[in-house]
Design a protein around this motif. Structure first.
Motif, PDB file in Angstrom:
ATOM      1  N   LYS A   1     -16.842  19.650  13.838  1.00 14.30           N
ATOM      2  CA  LYS A   1     -18.022  19.261  13.255  1.00 14.30           C
ATOM      3  C   LYS A   1     -18.348  20.040  12.155  1.00 14.30           C
ATOM      4  N   ARG A   2     -19.202  19.679  10.793  1.00 18.72           N
ATOM      5  CA  ARG A   2     -19.828  20.693  10.438  1.00 18.72           C
ATOM      6  C   ARG A   2     -21.483  20.706  10.410  1.00 18.72           C
ATOM      7  N   PHE A   3     -22.123  21.599   9.864  1.00 17.93           N
ATOM      8  CA  PHE A   3     -23.617  21.621  10.006  1.00 17.93           C
ATOM      9  C   PHE A   3     -24.451  21.751   8.962  1.00 17.93           C
ATOM     10  N   VAL A   4     -25.598  21.078   9.114  1.00 15.09           N
ATOM     11  CA  VAL A   4     -26.649  21.168   7.982  1.00 15.09           C
ATOM     12  C   VAL A   4     -27.589  21.985   8.938  1.00 15.09           C
ATOM     13  N   LEU A   5     -27.965  23.377   8.177  1.00 16.61           N
ATOM     14  CA  LEU A   5     -28.892  24.187   8.800  1.00 16.61           C
ATOM     15  C   LEU A   5     -30.239  23.927   8.181  1.00 16.61           C
ATOM     16  N   ALA A   6     -31.259  24.138   9.090  1.00 19.03           N
ATOM     17  CA  ALA A   6     -32.539  23.896   8.334  1.00 19.03           C
ATOM     18  C   ALA A   6     -33.090  25.272   7.796  1.00 19.03           C
ATOM     19  N   PRO A   7     -33.847  25.182   6.402  1.00 21.90           N
ATOM     20  CA  PRO A   7     -34.108  26.351   5.733  1.00 21.90           C
ATOM     21  C   PRO A   7     -34.440  27.439   6.538  1.00 21.90           C
ATOM     22  N   ASP A   8     -35.219  27.327   7.480  1.00 19.92           N
ATOM     23  CA  ASP A   8     -35.694  28.320   8.463  1.00 19.92           C
ATOM     24  C   ASP A   8     -34.480  28.856   9.590  1.00 19.92           C
ATOM     25  N   GLY A   9     -33.630  28.235   9.456  1.00 20.36           N
ATOM     26  CA  GLY A   9     -32.399  28.440  10.583  1.00 20.36           C
ATOM     27  C   GLY A   9     -32.803  28.101  11.794  1.00 20.36           C
ATOM     28  N   ARG A  10     -33.899  27.426  12.148  1.00 14.55           N
ATOM     29  CA  ARG A  10     -34.255  27.089  13.486  1.00 14.55           C
ATOM     30  C   ARG A  10     -33.799  25.774  14.074  1.00 14.55           C
ATOM     31  N   GLY A  11     -32.925  25.024  13.320  1.00 12.61           N
ATOM     32  CA  GLY A  11     -32.500  23.802  13.739  1.00 12.61           C
ATOM     33  C   GLY A  11     -31.214  23.342  13.049  1.00 12.61           C
ATOM     34  N   PHE A  12     -30.536  22.446  13.258  1.00 11.82           N
ATOM     35  CA  PHE A  12     -29.467  21.772  12.449  1.00 11.82           C
ATOM     36  C   PHE A  12     -28.845  20.506  12.936  1.00 11.82           C
ATOM     37  N   VAL A  13     -28.252  20.063  12.008  1.00 10.73           N
ATOM     38  CA  VAL A  13     -27.612  18.536  12.087  1.00 10.73           C
ATOM     39  C   VAL A  13     -26.239  18.788  12.124  1.00 10.73           C
ATOM     40  N   MET A  14     -25.561  18.264  13.340  1.00 12.96           N
ATOM     41  CA  MET A  14     -24.157  18.289  13.382  1.00 12.96           C
ATOM     42  C   MET A  14     -23.405  16.818  12.964  1.00 12.96           C
ATOM     43  N   TYR A  15     -22.347  16.975  12.064  1.00 15.38           N
ATOM     44  CA  TYR A  15     -21.918  15.618  11.750  1.00 15.38           C
ATOM     45  C   TYR A  15     -20.457  15.656  11.114  1.00 15.38           C
ATOM     46  N   GLY A  16     -19.918  14.793  11.080  1.00 15.26           N
ATOM     47  CA  GLY A  16     -18.415  14.618  10.643  1.00 15.26           C
ATOM     48  C   GLY A  16     -18.345  13.249   9.596  1.00 15.26           C
ATOM     49  N   VAL A  17     -17.264  13.415   8.817  1.00 13.06           N
ATOM     50  CA  VAL A  17     -17.107  12.564   7.688  1.00 13.06           C
ATOM     51  C   VAL A  17     -16.060  11.576   7.881  1.00 13.06           C
ATOM     52  N   GLN A  18     -16.098  10.253   7.854  1.00 17.73           N
ATOM     53  CA  GLN A  18     -15.093   9.542   7.787  1.00 17.73           C
ATOM     54  C   GLN A  18     -15.267   8.557   6.867  1.00 17.73           C
ATOM     55  N   GLY A  19     -14.308   8.291   5.901  1.00 17.08           N
ATOM     56  CA  GLY A  19     -14.474   7.458   4.735  1.00 17.08           C
ATOM     57  C   GLY A  19     -15.624   7.772   3.965  1.00 17.08           C
ATOM     58  N   ARG A  20     -16.503   6.858   3.795  1.00 13.87           N
ATOM     59  CA  ARG A  20     -17.680   6.966   3.120  1.00 13.87           C
ATOM     60  C   ARG A  20     -18.844   7.233   3.924  1.00 13.87           C
ATOM     61  N   SER A  21     -18.753   7.390   5.082  1.00 20.25           N
ATOM     62  CA  SER A  21     -19.731   7.381   6.279  1.00 20.25           C
ATOM     63  C   SER A  21     -19.608   8.675   6.790  1.00 20.25           C
ATOM     64  N   TRP A  22     -20.833   9.543   6.618  1.00 19.51           N
ATOM     65  CA  TRP A  22     -21.352  10.756   7.010  1.00 19.51           C
ATOM     66  C   TRP A  22     -22.237  10.670   8.295  1.00 19.51           C
ATOM     67  N   ILE A  23     -21.613  10.999   9.513  1.00 19.25           N
ATOM     68  CA  ILE A  23     -21.954  10.599  10.625  1.00 19.25           C
ATOM     69  C   ILE A  23     -22.550  11.632  11.626  1.00 19.25           C
ATOM     70  N   SER A  24     -23.872  11.803  11.622  1.00 16.57           N
ATOM     71  CA  SER A  24     -24.580  12.729  12.626  1.00 16.57           C
ATOM     72  C   SER A  24     -24.550  12.275  13.850  1.00 16.57           C
ATOM     73  N   MET A  25     -24.093  13.442  14.923  1.00 15.09           N
ATOM     74  CA  MET A  25     -24.008  13.127  16.192  1.00 15.09           C
ATOM     75  C   MET A  25     -25.413  13.499  16.693  1.00 15.09           C
ATOM     76  N   GLY A  26     -25.847  12.381  17.181  1.00 15.75           N
ATOM     77  CA  GLY A  26     -27.473  12.204  17.718  1.00 15.75           C
ATOM     78  C   GLY A  26     -28.379  12.774  16.975  1.00 15.75           C
ATOM     79  N   ASP A  27     -29.602  13.098  17.579  1.00 13.38           N
ATOM     80  CA  ASP A  27     -30.656  13.390  16.692  1.00 13.38           C
ATOM     81  C   ASP A  27     -30.645  14.876  16.429  1.00 13.38           C
ATOM     82  N   PRO A  28     -30.976  15.498  15.220  1.00 14.96           N
ATOM     83  CA  PRO A  28     -31.191  16.764  14.848  1.00 14.96           C
ATOM     84  C   PRO A  28     -31.524  17.453  16.036  1.00 14.96           C
ATOM     85  N   VAL A  29     -30.672  18.598  16.184  1.00 16.46           N
ATOM     86  CA  VAL A  29     -30.968  19.856  17.049  1.00 16.46           C
ATOM     87  C   VAL A  29     -32.095  20.664  16.562  1.00 16.46           C
ATOM     88  N   ALA A  30     -33.359  20.314  17.142  1.00 12.95           N
ATOM     89  CA  ALA A  30     -34.566  21.377  16.460  1.00 12.95           C
ATOM     90  C   ALA A  30     -35.714  20.903  17.090  1.00 12.95           C
TER      91      ALA A  30
END
Length: 899
Positions: free
Chosen positions: A595-624
């Protein structure tokens, strides 16, 4: 006639009266009612039921229909080419003089407003009166319906100068009255002076026309005398308005004479040379045509005015007269209307700066989502224009001018380049619809070059103007194109590909149609010359074809997905503390390495995701923390939007559904997750009897449950891998990932393992996830040997549930039962009904019902899980992308690990 109709009805009434008397009723009352009904059924009643307010519209409609029929028959043999030639023969200085006469006419119209304002004793500055009069009359003359058009303008303008509504209404009515006095006065005087001019129109004898004119003039003079003796008023309900007196009546006739004379002069000046009826006679015809046009209620009297002029002037050649009438429409109606619209707009902007700014901002925000699509269509059309221009011959007059200062190689190169640019613009347009920055830059460059090449190849200023206008549209909408995606790495939609093929095919067909009389020869390919358009078309077509093949091959072969590769080890290291601190056990999926990650600006949470075709798929709710989930949802959506993808949140819980709804997502239920409350879990008593028996049965077969701490997993890792491989072989499965773990030594060594041993060897295992606050306990990767003892999986979960309870955890998450709990109601969504059908009938693909039945043994609470997606018709493609991502994640992670 009324008596004849009433008589039988009265006889019926007498009979009714006699019968009523027998019954004890009032016969006279019955007969009286019958008589009233009889009178109401006569002509008087019919006339009273007619809505006379619509009579004017009916008359106007009949006039317009008659004029249309007359014009159809009069102009049956006239061609548009004849009209074009007639217009071309009109000299520009004549048009300029007609414009001057138009200005004098509109200046004279100010007199109507001045007379009306003077009559009601209202003081308005002369410049304001002139402005209002011009705008209101321009709107009334062009659009018709003076009460709604010119009246609305007067209402808007004069209320700013303190006039009350009753006064403004009086001004409008007085202007209408004085206008009719003026125009009918001119028509009457014309009939008196030139009675023979209307003979072709009304078919009446000149003496009868003279009498009609005398009656009109006499009626106006009688009105003037009567108004001088006793002022007249009009009363409507509680509102009273004095009618124009003698001075106002004479003034209106004078104003009407000046207005009509100037307007007639505007048309007279652009009439062709030929038989001259004389201006006085022409003025009579013009006045009558104007009256008929106003009576028709058709905007501008279109059709009625023209038919009257053509019938009344039979000696003027039809083509010349029609051309002059069209020019008159442009000079007297269209140009003043455009100027009046601009002046009114400027007035409103000046007096309502704040309101206009607020409205403009609102309209801008509403139109902003449409800008990329509009820009894409405009650029596509620009490309089509360049392609079609390259397929058609250049104008010889322009080429003659061009060859004097542009060398032939520049002409040939410009023609070829403009056609190829047209093709590339068709492709770039799709990138603009997707809001891509690269497409925006490339479109401006290509359109600018296309404008230059259009001029160099044949002085095609029209194409250059089109390209320049589209460039300006792109420049003012720069902020809408922000996505940093590779233009040619995005597959265009089928509809867009079809549109490109149609555009190219149309240009090729047009070229072959234009040059169908040119005999094909191989030498044409190498034939260069200023007037050799056919060879240029052939070379440009070949260039377009080759460029199309090259672009198609590049799009098919070039797959750039910079955001699809897994995160680097240093990124994983940054989220390790967040995973360890998260109460959600599924946060451990971030450590799979896929997976790849989107970190919150304050670094206290993240979104984990993968990309397939045009779909950017986050696994579950954001971890925060709960307070940061909303921001991370928007942050992820903005990231995906910049890259032109579709944001998707897979397996989200009900806890944060408002965040997804606020962000514009739609929801589709995926199934239900089993949560066992450990406070109620027990092996004791009647409730735990079945589980206790299953545990005892497995243990009697020699199976045993044990926990292996992560520090000791290295000693059994080979044995675990053997079990995993046997399980994959027996199931015929390939490793899956993203939403569940897959075999990886590095991943397995991180966690405690629950194992089942039988006769000294491991026959089943599961790695354990623990939430940070002892709320959630669960397992991820579970594998077992096909030849293991019966009941080993029951023993595994009973041991895990007992272990979790002994460690003080509140819940044990048994995982999701896919497609379970979906609505089957006939009004449910199509997805829900399809999913429910697969749950019941899809056992050959997946043991849906068996999986839920197994988990039900532990008496869990079932909690729904959802897919949050953009909505619309994208769901099938998104589900396919999710499936593809789950299947390909292990390969991505392993390739990253190897590299």
């Amino acid at each position: 006639m009324s008596r004849a109709v009433a008589a039988p009805e009265r006889n019926d009434a007498s009979v009714a009266a006699q019968q009523a008397a027998v019954r004890g009723l009032d016969a006279m009352a019955v007969e009286r009612a019958a008589v009233e009904n009889a009178e109401a059924g006569g002509i008087g009643g019919l006339l009273r039921r007619i809505d006379w307010s619509k009579a004017g519209l009916v008359v106007g409609l009949l006039l317009f229909a008659a004029a249309s029929i007359v014009l159809y028959h009069l102009l049956a043999e006239l061609t548009w080419t004849d009209v074009e030639n007639a217009i071309a023969r009109v000299k520009w200085h004549e048009v300029a003089m007609a414009a001057g006469a138009t200005a004098l006419s509109y200046l004279a119209l100010v007199g109507y407003d001045l007379l009306a304002l003077r009559h009601i004793r209202a003081k308005v500055p002369l410049r304001a009166v002139a402005f209002t009069s011009f705008v209101s009359h321009a709107f009334t003359y062009t659009l018709g319906f003076g009460v709604l058009t010119g009246g609305a303008v007067r209402w808007r303008m004069y209320q700013g100068y303190g006039l009350k509504p009753a006064q403004i209404l009086a001004v409008g009515m007085l202007c209408a009255v004085t206008f009719w006095l003026g125009i009918t006065g001119v028509a009457g005087l014309g009939l008196v002076l030139e009675p023979s001019m209307l003979a072709p129109l009304d078919g009446l004898d000149a003496r009868l026309n003279l009498a009609i004119g005398a009656v009109i003039v006499g009626a106006i003079l009688a009105w003037v005398v009567a108004s001088a003796i006793k002022p007249r008023t009009v009363t409507i309900s509680d509102w009273t308005m004095p009618l124009p007196g003698a001075g106002a009546a004479l003034g209106s006739v004078l104003v009407g004479l000046l207005d009509t004379t100037a307007a007639a002069c505007a048309l007279w000046l652009i009439l062709p040379d030929g038989p001259d009826p004389g201006f006085a006679s022409f003025l009579v015809v013009f006045a009558i045509a104007t009256v008929l046009g106003v009576v028709s209620h058709v905007p501008g009297g279109v059709g009625v005015f023209e038919a009257t002029m053509i019938v009344a002037l039979p000696l003027v050649p039809q083509a010349d007269l029609v051309g002059s009438l069209l020019l008159f429409r442009l000079v007297y109606y269209a140009v003043p209307f455009g100027l009046a619209s601009a002046l009114l707009g400027a007035y409103e902007v000046r007096h309502r700066r704040e309101t206009v700014g607020r409205i403009a901002g609102t309209l801008g925000s509403l139109a902003r989502p449409l800008v990329p699509r509009a820009a894409g269509v405009a650029v596509f059309l620009g490309g089509v224009v360049l392609l079609l221009s390259g397929a058609t011959p250049a104008e010889h007059d322009r080429i003659r001018v061009l060859r004097s200062f542009v060398p032939l190689p520049f002409v040939e190169t410009s023609h070829f380049a403009a056609s190829v640019i047209g093709l590339v613009l068709l492709v770039v347009a799709y990138g603009l619809v997707r809001r891509m920055t690269n497409a925006w830059r490339l479109a401006i460059l290509l359109l600018s070059a296309g404008a230059l090449f259009s001029v160099l190849k044949g002085l095609d200023f029209e194409e250059a103007i089109v390209c320049t206008v589209v460039v300006c549209l792109l420049l003012v909408s720069r902020r809408e194109f922000y996505r940093q995606a590779d233009l040619f790495a995005v597959r265009p939609s089928f509809e867009w590909i079809l549109a490109v093929i149609v555009a190219i095919g149309a240009s090729i067909w047009l070229g072959f149609f234009v040059w169908r009389n040119v005999e094909y020869q191989n030498v044409l390919w190498w034939d260069f010359g200023y007037h050799h358009d056919a060879p240029r078309f052939m070379r440009a077509t070949l260039g377009v074809f080759v460029a199309a093949l090259g672009i198609a091959a590049y799009i098919l072969l070039h797959r750039s997905q910079p955001a699809a590769d897994p995160a680097a080890p240093d990124e994983v290291a940054r989220i390790l503390p967040l995973v360890a601190a998260s109460p959600r056990s599924e946060a451990n999926l971030a450590l799979l390495g896929d997976k790849r990650f989107v970190l919150a600006p304050d670094g206290r949470g993240f979104v984990m995701y993968g990309v397939q075709g045009r779909s950017w798929i986050s696994m579950g709710d954001p971890v925060a923390d709960d307070g940061e989930v909303d921001d991370l949802v928007w942050q992820f959506k903005e990231l995906v939007d910049r890259h032109g993808g579709m944001p998707v949140f897979y397996q989200v819980t009900t806890q944060h559904l408002p965040a997804y709804l606020d962000a514009g997502f739609s929801l589709a239920k995926l199934g239900e997750e089993a949560w066992v409350p450990l406070t109620r879990f027990t092996l004791e008593g009647g409730e735990g009897r079945r589980l206790r028996q299953a545990k005892a049965k497995a243990e009697r077969s020699g199976a045993s449950f044990a926990m292996v701490p992560a520090a000791e997993v290295g000693t059994i890792i080979d044995e675990l891998e053997e079990v995993s491989n046997l399980w994959l072989t027996q199931k015929g499965n390939k490793e899956k990932g993203f939403s569940l773990g897959f075999w990886s030594r590095a991943y397995m060594l991180r966690y405690d393992q629950a194992v089942i041993r039988h006769e000294g060897r491991i026959v089943a295992f599961a790695n354990i996830w623990r939430g940070a606050d002892r709320r959630e306990y669960t397992v991820d990767l579970m594998r077992y040997r096909p030849d293991g003892p019966a009941g080993m999986m029951d023993l595994l979960f009973i041991g895990l549930l007992s272990q979790a309870k002994s460690e003080g955890f509140a819940w044990f998450n048994l995982g999701m039962a896919p497609l379970s709990g979906l609505a089957t109601h006939r009004l449910a969504s199509l997805w829900s009904r399809i999913g429910a059908f697969l749950y019941r009938r899809g056992d050959r693909f997946y043991n849906f019902e068996g999986l839920r039945a197994f988990k039900d043994k532990f008496k869990p609470e079932w909690r729904p899980k959802y897919l949050a997606f953009p909505g619309g018709l994208a769901l099938p493609q998104i589900l396919m992308d999710v499936t593809g991502l789950i299947a390909s994640s292990p390969r991505r992670a392993l390739s990253e690990e190897i590299s």
